[in-house]
Design a protein around this motif. Structure first.
Motif, PDB file in Angstrom:
ATOM      1  N   UNK A   1       6.672  12.582  13.411  1.00  0.00           N
ATOM      2  CA  UNK A   1       5.917  12.345  12.182  1.00  0.00           C
ATOM      3  C   UNK A   1       4.550  11.769  12.533  1.00  0.00           C
ATOM      4  N   UNK A   2       3.593  11.928  11.628  1.00  0.00           N
ATOM      5  CA  UNK A   2       2.229  11.489  11.924  1.00  0.00           C
ATOM      6  C   UNK A   2       1.492  11.166  10.634  1.00  0.00           C
ATOM      7  N   UNK A   3       0.428  10.378  10.791  1.00  0.00           N
ATOM      8  CA  UNK A   3      -0.333   9.930   9.622  1.00  0.00           C
ATOM      9  C   UNK A   3      -1.823  10.106   9.877  1.00  0.00           C
ATOM     10  N   UNK A   4      -2.450  10.967   9.089  1.00  0.00           N
ATOM     11  CA  UNK A   4      -3.893  11.164   9.195  1.00  0.00           C
ATOM     12  C   UNK A   4      -4.584  10.165   8.279  1.00  0.00           C
ATOM     13  N   UNK A   5      -5.414   9.327   8.863  1.00  0.00           N
ATOM     14  CA  UNK A   5      -6.247   8.432   8.060  1.00  0.00           C
ATOM     15  C   UNK A   5      -7.292   7.795   8.973  1.00  0.00           C
ATOM     16  N   UNK A   6      -8.137   6.964   8.377  1.00  0.00           N
ATOM     17  CA  UNK A   6      -9.303   6.463   9.102  1.00  0.00           C
ATOM     18  C   UNK A   6      -8.937   5.381  10.112  1.00  0.00           C
ATOM     19  N   UNK A   7      -9.490   5.513  11.315  1.00  0.00           N
ATOM     20  CA  UNK A   7      -9.320   4.490  12.359  1.00  0.00           C
ATOM     21  C   UNK A   7     -10.417   3.437  12.271  1.00  0.00           C
TER      22      UNK A   7
ATOM     23  N   UNK B   1       0.296   8.115  15.308  1.00  0.00           N
ATOM     24  CA  UNK B   1       1.645   8.563  15.655  1.00  0.00           C
ATOM     25  C   UNK B   1       2.655   8.026  14.636  1.00  0.00           C
ATOM     26  N   UNK B   2       3.911   8.328  14.834  1.00  0.00           N
ATOM     27  CA  UNK B   2       4.958   7.937  13.872  1.00  0.00           C
ATOM     28  C   UNK B   2       5.097   6.430  13.760  1.00  0.00           C
ATOM     29  N   UNK B   3       4.875   5.717  14.863  1.00  0.00           N
ATOM     30  CA  UNK B   3       4.975   4.255  14.832  1.00  0.00           C
ATOM     31  C   UNK B   3       3.759   3.658  15.527  1.00  0.00           C
ATOM     32  N   UNK B   4       3.495   2.385  15.219  1.00  0.00           N
ATOM     33  CA  UNK B   4       2.358   1.686  15.829  1.00  0.00           C
ATOM     34  C   UNK B   4       2.780   1.208  17.225  1.00  0.00           C
TER      35      UNK B   4
ATOM     36  N   UNK C   1       0.252  15.042  26.729  1.00  0.00           N
ATOM     37  CA  UNK C   1       0.098  13.638  27.108  1.00  0.00           C
ATOM     38  C   UNK C   1       0.574  12.733  25.984  1.00  0.00           C
ATOM     39  N   UNK C   2       0.529  11.428  26.265  1.00  0.00           N
ATOM     40  CA  UNK C   2       1.023  10.432  25.314  1.00  0.00           C
ATOM     41  C   UNK C   2      -0.118   9.907  24.444  1.00  0.00           C
ATOM     42  N   UNK C   3       0.167   9.750  23.167  1.00  0.00           N
ATOM     43  CA  UNK C   3      -0.809   9.121  22.272  1.00  0.00           C
ATOM     44  C   UNK C   3      -1.088   7.717  22.791  1.00  0.00           C
ATOM     45  N   UNK C   4      -2.384   7.406  22.937  1.00  0.00           N
ATOM     46  CA  UNK C   4      -2.765   6.126  23.530  1.00  0.00           C
ATOM     47  C   UNK C   4      -4.091   5.655  22.946  1.00  0.00           C
TER      48      UNK C   4
ATOM     49  N   UNK D   1      -8.279   2.264  18.620  1.00  0.00           N
ATOM     50  CA  UNK D   1      -6.941   2.119  18.045  1.00  0.00           C
ATOM     51  C   UNK D   1      -6.031   3.178  18.667  1.00  0.00           C
ATOM     52  N   UNK D   2      -4.743   2.989  18.574  1.00  0.00           N
ATOM     53  CA  UNK D   2      -3.797   3.971  19.118  1.00  0.00           C
ATOM     54  C   UNK D   2      -3.727   5.165  18.168  1.00  0.00           C
ATOM     55  N   UNK D   3      -4.299   6.283  18.619  1.00  0.00           N
ATOM     56  CA  UNK D   3      -4.278   7.478  17.775  1.00  0.00           C
ATOM     57  C   UNK D   3      -4.722   8.681  18.589  1.00  0.00           C
ATOM     58  N   UNK D   4      -4.496   9.849  18.043  1.00  0.00           N
ATOM     59  CA  UNK D   4      -5.042  11.085  18.602  1.00  0.00           C
ATOM     60  C   UNK D   4      -6.221  11.524  17.743  1.00  0.00           C
ATOM     61  N   UNK D   5      -7.376  11.677  18.379  1.00  0.00           N
ATOM     62  CA  UNK D   5      -8.518  12.313  17.712  1.00  0.00           C
ATOM     63  C   UNK D   5      -8.448  13.792  18.063  1.00  0.00           C
ATOM     64  N   UNK D   6      -8.420  14.634  17.044  1.00  0.00           N
ATOM     65  CA  UNK D   6      -8.171  16.064  17.235  1.00  0.00           C
ATOM     66  C   UNK D   6      -9.325  16.878  16.663  1.00  0.00           C
ATOM     67  N   UNK D   7      -9.889  17.756  17.502  1.00  0.00           N
ATOM     68  CA  UNK D   7     -11.009  18.615  17.075  1.00  0.00           C
ATOM     69  C   UNK D   7     -10.676  20.078  17.292  1.00  0.00           C
ATOM     70  N   UNK D   8     -11.338  20.908  16.523  1.00  0.00           N
ATOM     71  CA  UNK D   8     -11.171  22.351  16.606  1.00  0.00           C
ATOM     72  C   UNK D   8     -12.544  23.017  16.511  1.00  0.00           C
ATOM     73  N   UNK D   9     -12.837  23.877  17.489  1.00  0.00           N
ATOM     74  CA  UNK D   9     -14.108  24.599  17.500  1.00  0.00           C
ATOM     75  C   UNK D   9     -13.879  26.056  17.092  1.00  0.00           C
ATOM     76  N   UNK D  10     -14.736  26.544  16.196  1.00  0.00           N
ATOM     77  CA  UNK D  10     -14.720  27.949  15.783  1.00  0.00           C
ATOM     78  C   UNK D  10     -16.161  28.424  15.647  1.00  0.00           C
ATOM     79  N   UNK D  11     -16.337  29.734  15.573  1.00  0.00           N
ATOM     80  CA  UNK D  11     -17.641  30.260  15.186  1.00  0.00           C
ATOM     81  C   UNK D  11     -17.795  30.058  13.687  1.00  0.00           C
TER      82      UNK D  11
END
Ligand SMILES: [Zn+2]
Length: 284
Positions: A99-105, A160-163, A226-229, A243-253
């Motif tokens: 499980x995961x939570x998208x919100x502001x870091x 991530x699912x837990x802090x 890899x591990x969320x760190x 903060x402990x989180x994954x920053x995720x980006x996507x590149x497209x034309x």
């Protein structure tokens, strides 16, 4: 695609549709197949014999009901956002296993600007680990890009699912598609995954000392990366934890309009992530 988003919109549109239906009451209704006219103010009871739409309420592994705010709907005073309903990649797997939570870091509990909305406290505040999700693309930043020309956050932040400082648990980031790990040598806190057709994903802040992949390696969809760190270096090159989180980006034309040539740049991954998470919760 975008069914739930459209469903949310439908809630707003439905009263207008009902009002429009009132204009047709004078028409003959001689088809015996027509349903009886609905009486305003008396909502119809759901037919217990009909199967329920199990897409209405999706729950995660802990039984929590998933919900999300619309794309571009950022926290107050946290930036312009970019309302982008496009699901750029409808077949990716969600980038975290659990499980995961998208919100502001930055603007929520534990972030440097948390005081702006009175969210004073540490990053493990329980509300950081709750639904609804909130978009953070084009949150206020200094760096400009095609969708945030005045500067903005180039991706979505995913807790991530837990802090982790409290739980001590491990949460894995996985390859969203088949592809190849590129440009890893010398990278301080970014792992890049490129697909055969050129789409590029950037995963940031993983535990870079314990990655599960090597530079140049081909990975398959769902494979652990890899591990969320909280690995991060500031612009002066000093290691400062985020903060402990994954920053995720996507590149497209992407081209902002028909007159402009497309540019390969970061696009808003929010609805692509919503779509992937809904499929994950449906075990698709
Ligand atoms: Zn971020």
């Amino acid at each position: 695609m975008m069914r739930n988003y459209e469903k949310n919109l439908l809630v707003l549109v439905a009263p207008a549709l009902l009002a429009a239906c009132d204009n047709t009451i004078g028409e003959p209704a001689d088809d015996p197949g027509d349903p009886p006219p609905e009486v305003p103010g008396e909502p119809a009871e759901p037919d217990p014999d009909l199967p329920t739409d199990d897409n209405d309420f999706l729950t995660d592994g802990d039984g929590r009901v998933f919900s999300y705010l619309p794309p571009g709907d950022l926290l107050p005073d946290s930036g312009p956002g970019h309302q982008d309903t496009t699901i750029y990649r409808p077949d990716i797997v969600f980038p975290l296993e659990d499980a995961a939570f998208l919100n502001s870091q930055v603007y929520r509990y534990g972030g440097s600007q948390s005081h702006i909305n009175g969210m004073n406290g540490g990053q493990c505040n329980a509300t950081n680990y709750e639904y609804p999700w909130q978009d953070t693309f084009c949150e206020s930043r200094s760096r400009a890009q095609i969708m945030c020309p005045n500067g903005g956050h180039e991706g979505n932040d995913i807790r991530a699912a837990t802090c982790i400082p409290n739980s001590g648990e491990t949460h894995w980031a996985v390859a969203v598609e088949n592809g190849r790990i590129v440009g890893l040598q010398g990278s301080k806190y970014t792992v890049k995954l490129q697909t055969e057709d050129g789409t590029l994903y950037r995963y940031m802040h993983l535990d870079m000392s314990q990655l599960a992949v090597n530079d140049g390696e081909f990975v398959v969809k769902g494979q652990r990366i890899g591990k969320v760190w909280n690995d991060f270096f500031n612009s002066s090159g000093e290691q400062v934890p985020t903060t402990y989180h994954l920053h995720f980006e996507m590149y497209q034309n992407y081209a902002p309009d028909e007159e402009t040539d497309p540019v390969f740049d970061q696009v808003n991954p929010y609805m692509t992530l919503v779509s992937a998470y809904e499929r994950k919760l449906r075990n698709e």
